[in-house]
Motif scaffolding. Structure first.
Motif, PDB file in Angstrom:
ATOM      1  N   VAL A   4     -20.203 129.413  55.645  1.00 25.59           N
ATOM      2  CA  VAL A   4     -21.464 128.128  57.075  1.00 25.59           C
ATOM      3  C   VAL A   4     -21.985 127.848  57.718  1.00 25.59           C
ATOM      4  O   VAL A   4     -22.854 127.805  57.838  1.00 25.59           O
ATOM      5  CB  VAL A   4     -19.403 127.746  57.443  1.00 25.59           C
ATOM      6  N   GLU A   5     -21.554 129.640  58.003  1.00 24.65           N
ATOM      7  CA  GLU A   5     -22.190 129.874  59.971  1.00 24.65           C
ATOM      8  C   GLU A   5     -23.823 130.130  59.021  1.00 24.65           C
ATOM      9  O   GLU A   5     -25.049 130.095  59.273  1.00 24.65           O
ATOM     10  CB  GLU A   5     -21.809 130.514  60.873  1.00 24.65           C
ATOM     11  N   THR A   6     -23.846 131.080  57.757  1.00 30.84           N
ATOM     12  CA  THR A   6     -25.283 131.354  57.173  1.00 30.84           C
ATOM     13  C   THR A   6     -25.847 130.032  56.947  1.00 30.84           C
ATOM     14  O   THR A   6     -27.145 130.034  57.040  1.00 30.84           O
ATOM     15  CB  THR A   6     -25.120 132.744  56.600  1.00 30.84           C
ATOM     16  N   TRP A   7     -25.433 129.150  56.180  1.00 27.67           N
ATOM     17  CA  TRP A   7     -26.537 128.155  55.495  1.00 27.67           C
ATOM     18  C   TRP A   7     -26.911 126.883  56.706  1.00 27.67           C
ATOM     19  O   TRP A   7     -27.281 126.213  56.554  1.00 27.67           O
ATOM     20  CB  TRP A   7     -25.313 127.118  54.522  1.00 27.67           C
ATOM     21  N   GLN A   8     -25.617 126.783  57.850  1.00 27.75           N
ATOM     22  CA  GLN A   8     -26.496 125.858  58.932  1.00 27.75           C
ATOM     23  C   GLN A   8     -27.496 126.552  59.989  1.00 27.75           C
ATOM     24  O   GLN A   8     -28.316 125.351  60.279  1.00 27.75           O
ATOM     25  CB  GLN A   8     -25.311 125.855  60.175  1.00 27.75           C
ATOM     26  N   ARG A   9     -27.381 128.551  59.817  1.00 28.27           N
ATOM     27  CA  ARG A   9     -28.612 128.636  60.735  1.00 28.27           C
ATOM     28  C   ARG A   9     -30.210 128.569  59.804  1.00 28.27           C
ATOM     29  O   ARG A   9     -31.013 128.899  59.728  1.00 28.27           O
ATOM     30  CB  ARG A   9     -28.596 130.413  60.147  1.00 28.27           C
ATOM     31  N   LEU A  10     -29.586 128.455  57.870  1.00 23.54           N
ATOM     32  CA  LEU A  10     -30.632 128.351  56.970  1.00 23.54           C
ATOM     33  C   LEU A  10     -31.289 126.882  57.215  1.00 23.54           C
ATOM     34  O   LEU A  10     -31.981 126.660  56.503  1.00 23.54           O
ATOM     35  CB  LEU A  10     -30.369 128.620  56.021  1.00 23.54           C
ATOM     36  N   GLY A  11     -30.573 126.134  58.009  1.00 23.79           N
ATOM     37  CA  GLY A  11     -31.368 124.337  57.466  1.00 23.79           C
ATOM     38  C   GLY A  11     -30.374 123.483  56.924  1.00 23.79           C
ATOM     39  O   GLY A  11     -30.596 121.698  56.934  1.00 23.79           O
TER      40      GLY A  11
ATOM     41  N   ILE B  73     -27.690 112.438  49.214  1.00 21.27           N
ATOM     42  CA  ILE B  73     -28.374 112.789  50.631  1.00 21.27           C
ATOM     43  C   ILE B  73     -30.004 113.972  50.046  1.00 21.27           C
ATOM     44  O   ILE B  73     -30.886 113.601  51.024  1.00 21.27           O
ATOM     45  CB  ILE B  73     -27.349 113.897  50.966  1.00 21.27           C
ATOM     46  N   ALA B  74     -29.834 115.050  49.231  1.00 22.59           N
ATOM     47  CA  ALA B  74     -30.820 115.731  48.590  1.00 22.59           C
ATOM     48  C   ALA B  74     -31.844 115.367  48.330  1.00 22.59           C
ATOM     49  O   ALA B  74     -32.857 116.106  48.491  1.00 22.59           O
ATOM     50  CB  ALA B  74     -30.342 116.958  47.506  1.00 22.59           C
ATOM     51  N   LYS B  75     -31.827 114.016  47.495  1.00 22.60           N
ATOM     52  CA  LYS B  75     -33.307 114.142  47.330  1.00 22.60           C
ATOM     53  C   LYS B  75     -33.935 113.225  48.560  1.00 22.60           C
ATOM     54  O   LYS B  75     -35.244 113.019  48.298  1.00 22.60           O
ATOM     55  CB  LYS B  75     -32.737 112.618  46.107  1.00 22.60           C
ATOM     56  N   LYS B  76     -33.206 113.193  49.204  1.00 22.68           N
ATOM     57  CA  LYS B  76     -34.146 112.267  50.200  1.00 22.68           C
ATOM     58  C   LYS B  76     -34.580 113.257  51.848  1.00 22.68           C
ATOM     59  O   LYS B  76     -35.950 113.138  51.709  1.00 22.68           O
ATOM     60  CB  LYS B  76     -33.215 111.314  51.272  1.00 22.68           C
ATOM     61  N   THR B  77     -33.834 114.358  51.545  1.00 21.75           N
ATOM     62  CA  THR B  77     -33.915 115.075  52.717  1.00 21.75           C
ATOM     63  C   THR B  77     -35.090 115.912  51.941  1.00 21.75           C
ATOM     64  O   THR B  77     -35.873 116.915  52.936  1.00 21.75           O
ATOM     65  CB  THR B  77     -33.136 115.772  53.464  1.00 21.75           C
ATOM     66  N   ALA B  78     -34.951 116.524  50.653  1.00 20.54           N
ATOM     67  CA  ALA B  78     -34.815 117.464  50.045  1.00 20.54           C
ATOM     68  C   ALA B  78     -34.722 118.983  50.263  1.00 20.54           C
ATOM     69  O   ALA B  78     -35.486 120.225  49.907  1.00 20.54           O
ATOM     70  CB  ALA B  78     -36.583 117.889  50.527  1.00 20.54           C
ATOM     71  N   LEU B  79     -33.832 118.836  51.232  1.00 17.74           N
ATOM     72  CA  LEU B  79     -32.913 120.249  51.461  1.00 17.74           C
ATOM     73  C   LEU B  79     -31.515 120.503  50.817  1.00 17.74           C
ATOM     74  O   LEU B  79     -30.995 119.274  49.810  1.00 17.74           O
ATOM     75  CB  LEU B  79     -32.101 119.764  53.205  1.00 17.74           C
TER      76      LEU B  79
ATOM     77  N   LEU C  21     -33.859 126.134  46.511  1.00 19.79           N
ATOM     78  CA  LEU C  21     -35.524 126.197  46.868  1.00 19.79           C
ATOM     79  C   LEU C  21     -36.567 125.775  46.018  1.00 19.79           C
ATOM     80  O   LEU C  21     -37.717 125.618  45.515  1.00 19.79           O
ATOM     81  CB  LEU C  21     -35.487 126.094  48.054  1.00 19.79           C
ATOM     82  N   PHE C  22     -36.119 127.371  45.744  1.00 18.70           N
ATOM     83  CA  PHE C  22     -37.123 128.619  45.018  1.00 18.70           C
ATOM     84  C   PHE C  22     -37.107 129.073  43.559  1.00 18.70           C
ATOM     85  O   PHE C  22     -36.149 129.175  43.763  1.00 18.70           O
ATOM     86  CB  PHE C  22     -38.347 129.559  45.757  1.00 18.70           C
TER      87      PHE C  22
ATOM     88  N   PRO D  96     -38.130 123.756  52.021  1.00 22.89           N
ATOM     89  CA  PRO D  96     -38.813 123.778  51.019  1.00 22.89           C
ATOM     90  C   PRO D  96     -40.405 123.250  51.608  1.00 22.89           C
ATOM     91  O   PRO D  96     -40.745 122.992  52.287  1.00 22.89           O
ATOM     92  CB  PRO D  96     -38.376 122.467  50.306  1.00 22.89           C
ATOM     93  N   SER D  97     -41.297 124.389  50.800  1.00 19.83           N
ATOM     94  CA  SER D  97     -43.062 123.788  50.852  1.00 19.83           C
ATOM     95  C   SER D  97     -42.984 122.279  49.755  1.00 19.83           C
ATOM     96  O   SER D  97     -42.554 122.652  49.004  1.00 19.83           O
ATOM     97  CB  SER D  97     -43.334 124.982  49.913  1.00 19.83           C
ATOM     98  N   LEU D  98     -43.293 121.721  50.715  1.00 15.74           N
ATOM     99  CA  LEU D  98     -43.760 120.296  50.374  1.00 15.74           C
ATOM    100  C   LEU D  98     -44.982 119.928  49.097  1.00 15.74           C
ATOM    101  O   LEU D  98     -45.163 118.963  48.979  1.00 15.74           O
ATOM    102  CB  LEU D  98     -43.838 118.899  51.448  1.00 15.74           C
ATOM    103  N   SER D  99     -45.586 121.104  49.347  1.00 12.98           N
ATOM    104  CA  SER D  99     -46.659 120.940  48.396  1.00 12.98           C
ATOM    105  C   SER D  99     -47.233 122.534  48.577  1.00 12.98           C
ATOM    106  O   SER D  99     -46.955 123.261  48.867  1.00 12.98           O
ATOM    107  CB  SER D  99     -48.090 120.060  48.673  1.00 12.98           C
TER     108      SER D  99
END
Length: 585
Positions: free
Chosen positions: A16-23, A66-72, A162-163, A208-211
């Protein structure tokens, strides 16, 4: 931060802490026992919003929204057994529509599998080839080397969501007892030797890179652009797309269109028609135009630039298949976006990057060709004809709904469009406007599952939102109404109730009854007022277009509201047959 009460709390809190720091911002958690360590870790991290959802299928589509809206990536958690199987439809959609999800299925350890221990199934590679990446984590261990492994695996999972292309990632996570945060003195000893800030120091947010920001394209692309400009019978197809930066996306396509002097056939399931002021060469009635064989023949293109996925229109697809133009597909994804198997070439770049390259080439914009003028003139005639028909309609029919709401929703309203007839009506009837409406949809697998839950995920902590749906799509996901107490924000549901599957009325099978009505139209005869009352959801019957206008602008700021438009699917189908061939003589 890092929880040393026992080995399972330690293991889960590091994730949890790792993912929270990742965004990571949001976790959707379904109730269950085997996932207790994960639930505790997420619930106690105050920087992550944790949302409990009873139904796993609804939870998965809510997370997808939620992910569709935020891209995260949004985290999705369930216990062991068949719970994770209910995530599968949303995972398929996430894969096909390139939406990032982190799926955590708790599991029993290996010694409790294949021995009828209860609530144990084979969860390894449960989702087949749909995840971007999948693995089973090791049994929790307090060795520092294993904690390093856990941290780096969590980082890799986030990256893989994401990639290079966003999508679902599945971690199957086995836990031994104790599942509750019961104190273990052996783990407490490790705490004195562990330095959390040093352990977590190298973790930085990864977004994520948006473009595609690489503006250096091969010289062959520059040569290709010059060839395109020499062609005066080219078109751009602005296909299905829900870009994060809608205005930049529309500006890029407008730049390409005006430099080449090519029309843009703009799918309603993209933001293009909602930024109409950016491009005078926007064609919104292509489906109707191409129903006229003589006009379709006259408009045969030599070159097509397809941006994103092909529009829904079968008339457009048949036309492309018949005329066989050279087609260049612009998309960053490694997916194959040509179901027609035509003369296609895939440029795996962003449309924004391509527009920048055209801008830097300093090409003089092409003059208005006869071909482009004919497209624009035909668009104007068809648009005027269909608008005139719609203005004269006073009774409630399904096709007018999309036409009307395209002109009256508040600026920048997020709009989720259900599959089957609503997406087709939006494509055919959505009027170009300058309202910056944000269309969302599940067109990866095109199913009706999770319609309400996805829309609620988009509406959550967003501007007041709207969903356009038929009755069967809504009924397929009524457990989504259980999210009403979790929703922060507002969703208005425009429910077109024609008591069955209206899309089947348009197919040849409609002439064969029986079995058509029972097995295809499948009317459910539901009283939606009573259904909404069960969930404590506001419900209104709409009996006029003026009444619908009043309810849609302005929109409320909280809660869920259903606006039901009763229609007759046979009358709707007949109207389409009678009115969608427009005489241009």
């Amino acid at each position: 931060m890092i929880d040393f009460r026992n080995i399972n709390t330690l293991w889960s809190s590091i994730l949890v802490e790792t993912w929270q720091r990742l965004g990571l911002n949001t976790a959707v958690i379904c109730p269950g026992s085997r996932s207790t360590p994960l639930t505790i870790a997420f619930a106690e991290n105050l920087k992550i919003e944790t949302i409990a959802v009873l139904d796993e299928r609804s939870a998965a589509f809510f997370a997808l929204g939620i992910a569709k809206k935020t891209a995260l990536p949004t985290v999705l958690i369930c216990t062991s057994g068949t719970a994770g199987a209910n995530f599968f439809p949303a995972i398929i959609e996430a894969k096909e529509s390139q939406i990032p999800l982190l799926i955590l299925t708790a599991d029993r350890p290996s010694e409790l599998r294949q021995c009828h221990a209860g609530q144990a199934i084979d969860q390894v590679k449960l989702y087949g080839n749909y995840p971007n990446w999948q693995t089973e984590l090791a049994i929790p261990s307090a060795e520092i080397g294993m904690l390093n492994y856990l941290r780096q695996t969590a980082i890799y999972a986030w990256e893989q969501a994401l990639f290079p292309i966003s999508g679902p990632v599945h971690l199957n996570i086995p836990f031994r007892q104790p599942l509750a945060p019961i104190f273990d003195s052996a783990i407490a000893t490790l705490k004195s030797q562990f330095h959390p800030e040093e352990f977590l120091a190298a973790i930085e947010p990864i977004f994520p890179s948006l473009s595609n920001n690489n503006n250096t394209l091969p010289e062959s692309v520059n040569n290709l652009i010059k060839k395109w400009q020499k062609c005066d019978r080219g078109i751009i197809i602005g296909g299905i797309a829900q870009p994060q930066l809608a205005q930049a996306y529309c500006q890029a396509i407008a730049q390409i269109s005006q430099t080449l002097g090519w029309p843009v056939l703009a799918e309603g399931l993209s933001p293009l028609r909602n930024y109409a002021q950016l491009n005078p060469y926007l064609i919104s009635t292509y489906d109707l135009i191409l129903r006229n064989p003589q006009i379709a023949e006259k408009l045969t293109p030599e070159i097509v630039i397809q941006i994103g996925e092909l529009p829904t229109s079968q008339n457009l697809r048949n036309w492309l298949e018949y005329t066989q133009p050279k087609r260049w597909i612009i998309h960053l994804s490694n997916h194959n976006f040509d179901p027609l198997h035509g003369k296609t070439f895939h440029l795996r770049i962003s449309v924004e990057n391509l527009a920048n390259q055209i801008l830097e080439s300093k090409l003089i914009p092409s003059k208005l060709s006869e071909y482009l003028q004919f497209w624009c003139d035909t668009e104007a005639k068809i648009r005027a004809a269909i608008d005139h028909k719609m203005i004269l309609i006073n009774n409630l029919i399904e096709p007018k709904t999309a036409w009307l709401i395209s002109q009256i929703l508040p600026t920048a309203t997020p709009l989720f469009i259900a599959n089957s007839m609503p997406v087709r009506d939006v494509e055919i009837f959505w009027v170009p406007n300058n309202l910056n409406i944000q269309p969302f949809f599940n067109r990866g697998a095109n199913g009706i599952d999770g319609t309400l839950s996805t829309a609620l995920g988009i509406a959550h902590r967003h501007q007041s939102s709207v969903m356009l749906t038929g009755d069967l799509a809504l009924l397929h996901d009524t457990n989504g109404f259980l999210l009403s107490k979790k929703l922060v924000g507002h969703l208005t549901i425009i429910l077109i109730n024609n008591n069955g599957g209206g899309i089947f009325e348009m197919l040849p099978i409609a002439k064969f009854d029986p079995p058509f009505e029972e097995f295809f139209a499948t009317p459910q005869n539901i009283n939606f007022s009573q259904l909404c009352a069960t969930y404590g959801v506001e419900h209104k019957i709409i009996d006029s277009w003026e009444q619908l206008k009043q309810y849609l602008n302005p929109l409320p700021s909280s809660g869920i509201r259903v606006l039901e438009l009763p229609t007759n699917r046979r009358i709707d189908a007949q109207w389409r047959k009678d009115n969608l061939i427009i005489n241009l003589a």
